[in-house]
Design a protein around this motif. Structure first.
Motif, mmCIF file in Angstrom:
data_model
loop_
_atom_site.group_PDB
_atom_site.id
_atom_site.type_symbol
_atom_site.label_atom_id
_atom_site.label_comp_id
_atom_site.label_asym_id
_atom_site.label_seq_id
_atom_site.Cartn_x
_atom_site.Cartn_y
_atom_site.Cartn_z
ATOM 1 N N UNK A 118 7.079 7.882 27.618
ATOM 2 C CA UNK A 118 5.752 7.452 28.035
ATOM 3 C C UNK A 118 5.654 5.945 27.809
ATOM 4 N N UNK A 119 5.452 5.216 28.890
ATOM 5 C CA UNK A 119 5.364 3.757 28.819
ATOM 6 C C UNK A 119 3.890 3.366 28.756
ATOM 7 N N UNK A 120 3.517 2.725 27.657
ATOM 8 C CA UNK A 120 2.128 2.314 27.455
ATOM 9 C C UNK A 120 2.104 0.888 26.895
ATOM 10 N N UNK A 121 2.881 0.019 27.525
ATOM 11 C CA UNK A 121 3.083 -1.333 26.992
ATOM 12 C C UNK A 121 1.954 -2.294 27.343
ATOM 13 N N UNK A 122 1.040 -1.880 28.233
ATOM 14 C CA UNK A 122 -0.162 -2.663 28.477
ATOM 15 C C UNK A 122 0.045 -3.903 29.329
ATOM 16 N N UNK A 123 -0.989 -4.721 29.339
ATOM 17 C CA UNK A 123 -0.981 -5.982 30.072
ATOM 18 C C UNK A 123 -1.809 -6.989 29.296
ATOM 19 N N UNK A 124 -1.448 -8.225 29.427
ATOM 20 C CA UNK A 124 -2.177 -9.298 28.751
ATOM 21 C C UNK A 124 -2.895 -10.154 29.778
ATOM 22 N N UNK A 125 -4.130 -10.515 29.466
ATOM 23 C CA UNK A 125 -4.850 -11.441 30.328
ATOM 24 C C UNK A 125 -4.156 -12.797 30.306
ATOM 25 N N UNK A 126 -4.119 -13.441 31.447
ATOM 26 C CA UNK A 126 -3.602 -14.800 31.515
ATOM 27 C C UNK A 126 -4.717 -15.762 31.104
ATOM 28 N N UNK A 127 -4.367 -16.713 30.270
ATOM 29 C CA UNK A 127 -5.342 -17.666 29.768
ATOM 30 C C UNK A 127 -5.043 -19.068 30.294
ATOM 31 N N UNK A 128 -6.009 -19.926 30.190
ATOM 32 C CA UNK A 128 -5.843 -21.294 30.681
ATOM 33 C C UNK A 128 -4.994 -22.134 29.740
ATOM 34 N N UNK A 129 -5.074 -21.824 28.439
ATOM 35 C CA UNK A 129 -4.310 -22.592 27.466
ATOM 36 C C UNK A 129 -4.904 -23.948 27.158
ATOM 37 N N UNK A 130 -6.230 -24.068 27.249
ATOM 38 C CA UNK A 130 -6.887 -25.354 26.988
ATOM 39 C C UNK A 130 -7.578 -25.310 25.629
ATOM 40 N N UNK A 131 -7.883 -26.468 25.053
ATOM 41 C CA UNK A 131 -8.543 -26.503 23.742
ATOM 42 C C UNK A 131 -9.863 -25.736 23.749
ATOM 43 N N UNK A 132 -10.127 -25.054 22.651
ATOM 44 C CA UNK A 132 -11.363 -24.306 22.480
ATOM 45 C C UNK A 132 -11.310 -22.884 22.991
ATOM 46 N N UNK A 175 5.459 0.887 17.993
ATOM 47 C CA UNK A 175 4.195 0.177 18.081
ATOM 48 C C UNK A 175 4.246 -1.157 18.819
ATOM 49 N N UNK A 176 5.374 -1.853 18.758
ATOM 50 C CA UNK A 176 5.481 -3.108 19.481
ATOM 51 C C UNK A 176 4.926 -4.298 18.719
ATOM 52 N N UNK A 177 4.841 -5.430 19.418
ATOM 53 C CA UNK A 177 4.439 -6.690 18.797
ATOM 54 C C UNK A 177 2.979 -6.696 18.364
ATOM 55 N N UNK A 178 2.141 -5.943 19.081
ATOM 56 C CA UNK A 178 0.709 -5.935 18.780
ATOM 57 C C UNK A 178 0.246 -4.495 18.569
ATOM 58 N N UNK A 179 0.505 -3.932 17.387
ATOM 59 C CA UNK A 179 0.072 -2.556 17.138
ATOM 60 C C UNK A 179 -1.425 -2.401 17.384
ATOM 61 N N UNK A 180 -1.767 -1.385 18.158
ATOM 62 C CA UNK A 180 -3.170 -1.184 18.494
ATOM 63 C C UNK A 180 -3.585 -1.806 19.807
ATOM 64 N N UNK A 181 -2.735 -2.657 20.372
ATOM 65 C CA UNK A 181 -3.039 -3.243 21.668
ATOM 66 C C UNK A 181 -4.141 -4.283 21.615
ATOM 67 N N UNK A 182 -4.719 -4.572 22.792
ATOM 68 C CA UNK A 182 -5.678 -5.660 22.919
ATOM 69 C C UNK A 182 -6.983 -5.407 22.169
ATOM 70 N N UNK A 183 -7.293 -4.139 21.897
ATOM 71 C CA UNK A 183 -8.540 -3.865 21.178
ATOM 72 C C UNK A 183 -8.507 -4.387 19.748
ATOM 73 N N UNK A 184 -7.330 -4.677 19.231
ATOM 74 C CA UNK A 184 -7.257 -5.214 17.871
ATOM 75 C C UNK A 184 -7.739 -6.660 17.821
ATOM 76 N N UNK A 185 -7.863 -7.305 18.968
ATOM 77 C CA UNK A 185 -8.413 -8.664 18.997
ATOM 78 C C UNK A 185 -9.767 -8.678 19.707
#
Length: 325
Positions: free
Chosen positions: A111-125, A35-45
């Motif tokens: 089967x590799x299904x490790x996904x991708x993460x959006x890059x964020x700005x890392x700013x407050x809010x 399952x990896x670090x984020x089971x369910x992938x980005x849809x879990x957030x």
């Protein structure tokens, strides 16, 4: 240390990995999903999901992934909560992976299904307003901002494409870029300039996302001029961060071909990598669509191709045995 063996080893448990598991299990492949670090992938957030086929009403991302996992387990998938630390694709099949737990996983196919993460700005809010006005996917969430004032942050192809897409829902779209020129392709820049519903703010950096004290939703952005250093507030009800995605392919560097952005290269129209028996599906190989439904589709394709691969190997083994006898 435990060694887990399977005909289909799946790394990743988002829509792509679980779809591969469902199809693989129904074909008798007895898949294992790590399952990896984020089971369910980005849809879990992801909170509201309105564009996944089959659901008339808005559904919740975590619920959808729980249902997909339950379906995968129901048809015979084995789910293991572990994080893969290393893989060996050079001597397979079987292909070998080692987890953080110390366990070893061996699959006749991978089967590799490790996904991708959006890059964020890392700013407050930014994190606090995720799902409350701040997003990294206009195609996913633009519909919720119909008729509202929205901004897109970035200067590459993705940013321009998202700004243009948002004009389907809003007549007040602003592209915010920290420089005075875009990195996007010329044809996209021409389309942007020709669109009357998009304006551009140059030399502006996002310092903070601002929330409404009453609603808790986004009310605007605090911007800093990159030349003068002057601060200003910009009102907006939706903000889309479009500064790229980072595919989770660190494990496969030096073993699989990656493109300039780090995505796994597959044979056009298929999930097949350059290594027979190794397949990639979902966002880890798709830098264009990045939707749950397309990820699920490529997961299905990976499972079907993996089943064919195993079947062909077994047929060849039987034929050789018959010739030897």
């Amino acid at each position: 240390m435990t060694v887990h063996t399977t005909r289909m080893l799946i790394i990743g448990s988002g829509p792509a990995g679980l779809s591969a598991a469902i199809y693989g299990a129904r074909a008798g492949m007895e898949p294992i999903v790590v399952q990896g670090l984020q089971p369910g992938g980005q849809l879990t957030i992801t909170t509201d999901v309105e564009n996944y086929p089959g659901f008339r009403d808005v559904i919740q991302g975590p619920w959808l992934m729980q249902e997909m996992q339950a379906q995968a387990e129901h048809v015979g998938t084995r789910m293991i909560w572990d994080t893969i630390l290393s893989v060996d694709l050079t001597s397979g099949p079987p292909f070998r992976a080692v987890g953080d737990s110390g366990d070893v996983y061996e699959g006749e196919t991978l089967v590799i299904a490790t996904g991708a993460q959006a890059k964020w700005l890392g700013v407050p809010g930014e994190q606090e307003l995720g799902g409350k006005g701040v997003s990294a996917c206009a195609t996913c969430d633009g519909f919720f901002y119909r008729g509202k004032k929205v901004v897109v942050i970035g200067g590459g192809n993705t940013a321009v494409e998202e700004a243009l897409y948002l004009t389907n829902h809003s007549q007040d779209v602003t592209l915010i870029h920290r420089r005075n020129t875009l990195r996007a392709e010329k044809i996209l820049q021409d389309r942007l300039e020709a669109n009357p519903h998009v304006s551009t703010l140059w030399h502006k950096k996002v310092e903070r996302f601002l929330h409404d004290e009453t609603t808790g939703a986004l009310r605007g952005l605090l911007l800093v001029d990159t030349i003068t250093g002057k601060e200003s507030e910009f009102a907006a009800e939706g903000a889309f961060v479009a500064i790229g995605h980072a595919p989770a392919t660190e494990l496969f560097k030096g073993q699989l071909e990656l493109d300039d952005s780090g995505y796994i290269v597959v044979q056009p129209g298929t999930p097949k990598t350059a290594i027979p028996g190794v397949f990639a599906c979902g966002d880890v190989m798709d830098h264009t669509y990045r939707q749950a439904v397309t990820a699920a589709g490529t997961g299905c394709m990976a499972a079907l191709d993996a089943e064919r691969f195993v079947g062909e190997r077994e047929f060849e083994a039987v034929k050789l045995a018959a010739q030897a006898g």
